[in-house]
Design a protein around this motif. Structure first.
Motif, PDB file in Angstrom:
ATOM      1  N   PRO A 105      62.310  61.170  35.138  1.00 60.09           N
ATOM      2  CA  PRO A 105      63.011  61.988  36.149  1.00 60.09           C
ATOM      3  C   PRO A 105      62.827  61.465  37.571  1.00 60.09           C
ATOM      4  N   GLY A 106      61.648  60.917  37.860  1.00 59.89           N
ATOM      5  CA  GLY A 106      61.409  60.390  39.206  1.00 59.89           C
ATOM      6  C   GLY A 106      61.895  58.975  39.402  1.00 59.89           C
ATOM      7  N   ARG A 107      62.396  58.346  38.317  1.00 55.06           N
ATOM      8  CA  ARG A 107      62.939  56.984  38.372  1.00 55.06           C
ATOM      9  C   ARG A 107      61.894  55.992  38.889  1.00 55.06           C
ATOM     10  N   TYR A 108      60.674  56.131  38.358  1.00 58.86           N
ATOM     11  CA  TYR A 108      59.590  55.225  38.734  1.00 58.86           C
ATOM     12  C   TYR A 108      59.604  53.990  37.837  1.00 58.86           C
ATOM     13  N   HIS A 109      58.856  52.970  38.273  1.00 60.70           N
ATOM     14  CA  HIS A 109      58.618  51.769  37.493  1.00 60.70           C
ATOM     15  C   HIS A 109      57.128  51.669  37.198  1.00 60.70           C
ATOM     16  N   ILE A 110      56.789  50.840  36.205  1.00 60.20           N
ATOM     17  CA  ILE A 110      55.379  50.667  35.863  1.00 60.20           C
ATOM     18  C   ILE A 110      54.595  50.130  37.062  1.00 60.20           C
ATOM     19  N   PRO A 134      52.049  54.512  32.485  1.00 58.64           N
ATOM     20  CA  PRO A 134      52.597  55.861  32.312  1.00 58.64           C
ATOM     21  C   PRO A 134      52.626  56.362  30.878  1.00 58.64           C
ATOM     22  N   TYR A 135      52.427  55.495  29.882  1.00 59.01           N
ATOM     23  CA  TYR A 135      52.639  55.909  28.499  1.00 59.01           C
ATOM     24  C   TYR A 135      51.421  56.556  27.860  1.00 59.01           C
ATOM     25  N   GLY A 136      50.280  56.527  28.502  1.00 57.98           N
ATOM     26  CA  GLY A 136      49.069  57.043  27.878  1.00 57.98           C
ATOM     27  C   GLY A 136      48.808  58.520  28.090  1.00 57.98           C
ATOM     28  N   TYR A 137      49.522  59.151  29.022  1.00 61.70           N
ATOM     29  CA  TYR A 137      49.228  60.557  29.310  1.00 61.70           C
ATOM     30  C   TYR A 137      50.519  61.305  29.603  1.00 61.70           C
ATOM     31  N   GLN A 138      50.551  62.574  29.156  1.00 65.52           N
ATOM     32  CA  GLN A 138      51.808  63.313  29.186  1.00 65.52           C
ATOM     33  C   GLN A 138      52.321  63.614  30.591  1.00 65.52           C
ATOM     34  N   THR A 139      51.429  63.860  31.550  1.00 59.69           N
ATOM     35  CA  THR A 139      51.907  64.179  32.896  1.00 59.69           C
ATOM     36  C   THR A 139      52.579  62.976  33.554  1.00 59.69           C
ATOM     37  N   HIS A 140      52.150  61.763  33.175  1.00 63.20           N
ATOM     38  CA  HIS A 140      52.827  60.577  33.709  1.00 63.20           C
ATOM     39  C   HIS A 140      54.259  60.501  33.200  1.00 63.20           C
ATOM     40  N   LEU A 141      54.417  60.777  31.915  1.00 64.38           N
ATOM     41  CA  LEU A 141      55.758  60.706  31.334  1.00 64.38           C
ATOM     42  C   LEU A 141      56.674  61.788  31.893  1.00 64.38           C
ATOM     43  N   MET A 142      56.095  62.922  32.286  1.00 63.36           N
ATOM     44  CA  MET A 142      56.908  64.022  32.803  1.00 63.36           C
ATOM     45  C   MET A 142      57.595  63.655  34.112  1.00 63.36           C
ATOM     46  N   VAL A 143      57.019  62.695  34.853  1.00 62.85           N
ATOM     47  CA  VAL A 143      57.624  62.294  36.133  1.00 62.85           C
ATOM     48  C   VAL A 143      58.198  60.889  36.088  1.00 62.85           C
ATOM     49  N   PHE A 144      57.878  60.134  35.037  1.00 60.42           N
ATOM     50  CA  PHE A 144      58.269  58.725  34.984  1.00 60.42           C
ATOM     51  C   PHE A 144      59.790  58.544  35.014  1.00 60.42           C
ATOM     52  N   ARG A 156      68.815  60.715  30.090  1.00 64.12           N
ATOM     53  CA  ARG A 156      68.603  59.896  31.290  1.00 64.12           C
ATOM     54  C   ARG A 156      67.382  59.020  31.083  1.00 64.12           C
ATOM     55  N   ARG A 157      67.516  57.756  31.428  1.00 64.19           N
ATOM     56  CA  ARG A 157      66.424  56.791  31.274  1.00 64.19           C
ATOM     57  C   ARG A 157      66.256  56.043  32.596  1.00 64.19           C
ATOM     58  N   GLY A 158      65.544  56.674  33.528  1.00 63.53           N
ATOM     59  CA  GLY A 158      65.319  56.067  34.830  1.00 63.53           C
ATOM     60  C   GLY A 158      66.625  55.777  35.536  1.00 63.53           C
ATOM     61  N   ASN A 159      66.760  54.530  36.056  1.00 62.60           N
ATOM     62  CA  ASN A 159      67.979  54.122  36.755  1.00 62.60           C
ATOM     63  C   ASN A 159      68.978  53.424  35.843  1.00 62.60           C
ATOM     64  N   LYS A 160      68.634  53.288  34.552  1.00 65.13           N
ATOM     65  CA  LYS A 160      69.503  52.553  33.638  1.00 65.13           C
ATOM     66  C   LYS A 160      70.730  53.384  33.269  1.00 65.13           C
ATOM     67  N   ARG A 161      71.834  52.703  33.136  1.00 63.57           N
ATOM     68  CA  ARG A 161      73.069  53.345  32.704  1.00 63.57           C
ATOM     69  C   ARG A 161      73.182  53.200  31.187  1.00 63.57           C
ATOM     70  N   LEU A 162      73.183  54.292  30.499  1.00 65.05           N
ATOM     71  CA  LEU A 162      73.268  54.279  29.047  1.00 65.05           C
ATOM     72  C   LEU A 162      74.728  54.350  28.621  1.00 65.05           C
TER      73      LEU A 162
END
Length: 286
Positions: free
Chosen positions: A253-258, A241-251, A38-44
């Motif tokens: 799955p939570g379908r966030y944007h930069i 979001p790319y500089g720290y692991q906790t940001h990526l953990m929710v980025f 899963r990659r955010g809201n994008k359909r793979l």
């Protein structure tokens, strides 16, 4: 319900970024199969094995029995579900471990045995008693921390021996000569904060430490406030979001944007920076 399903996020340090599952032979590498991506809201679209992975991708894995023993798990993934913790120790092993730790602390307090030597002996005893496994030791040993400290000191020594430290010091001194040591302190903090937003916090600390050290020497100042500026600046990753692991953990799955991180992180970053720049010189004077 399957009990071997684990949900993970591809970390910013992962060697998988930009490669497909087939290219890295994912199943052999981790003893796990990818059930979904899963990659955010994008359909793979396309086959799973032919989709290039990206940092922040959320993967659903069907893992094998020795998945937790692989040394490359924590470097490549952040776990969202599925526990990799070891089973709880028995009461006897727990009591022996606590007694050994208390003995080490007590001998160090009484100056009978240095703390470092005592902890090494305790670790050896835990390994011999099979309370701690070599695989877990390799997995949990802070190699990254040792690498950061060692590389920062090595870079600082190399800069000093080559004369580059003197050039950096002169440059920082000429840049902030009309504004004083506090302005140089602010400059070191902003430099580290910029680096930690674009690279990892460990790399930012390793790169900024020699600059901060040289700047403190150029101004004839105590280096401690500059070192603390690097330490706090390397932890000031709030905007991307790319500089720290906790940001990526929710980025993903939570379908966030930069833009969501920037809107929320900018007030936090400003408040944090003002507090650091105001309080650090009070605790660690120049």
């Amino acid at each position: 319900m399957a009990t071997n399903l684990v949900e993970v996020v591809v970390s910013h340090e992962s060697e998988l970024a930009g490669q497909t599952l087939q290219e890295v032979d994912f199943r052999s590498m981790f003893n796990a199969g990818v059930v979904g991506i899963r990659r955010g809201n994008k359909r793979l679209e396309g086959q799973l094995g032919q989709i290039p992975l990206r940092v922040g991708d959320c993967l659903l894995l069907a893992v094998g029995s020795d998945f937790r023993q692989h040394r490359n798990i924590e470097r490549n993934f952040h776990l969202l579900s599925g526990s990799l913790t070891r089973p709880q120790l028995s009461r006897l092993k727990s009591a022996l471990t606590l007694a050994g730790f208390a003995s080490v602390i007590g001998m160090a307090a009484l100056e009978l045995l240095p703390l470092f030597h005592g902890l090494l002996l305790l670790m050896g005893g835990l390994l011999l008693g099979r309370v701690l496994s070599p695989a877990e030791l390799r997995r949990r040993f802070p190699f990254e921390l040792w690498m950061v400290i060692g590389s920062a000191l090595a870079i600082a020594q190399g800069l000093e021996n080559s004369g580059a430290a003197a050039l950096l010091a002169q440059g920082m001194q000429s840049l902030f000569s009309g504004h004083g040591v506090f302005a140089a302190f602010v400059g070191c903090y902003l430099l580290t904060m910029l680096l930690t937003e674009t690279v990892t916090n460990n790399a930012a600390a390793a790169l900024a430490f020699p600059v901060a050290w040289s700047t403190a020497q150029a101004f004839g100042s105590d280096p401690m406030p500059f070192i603390m500026a690097v330490a706090y600046g390397a932890s000031a990753c709030f905007l991307i979001p790319y500089g720290y692991q906790t940001h990526l953990m929710v980025f993903s799955p939570g379908r966030y944007h930069i833009s969501d991180f920037i809107k929320t992180g900018l007030p936090v970053s400003l408040t944090y920076s003002v507090a650091v720049l105001a309080l650090t010189p009070l605790v660690f004077p120049f």
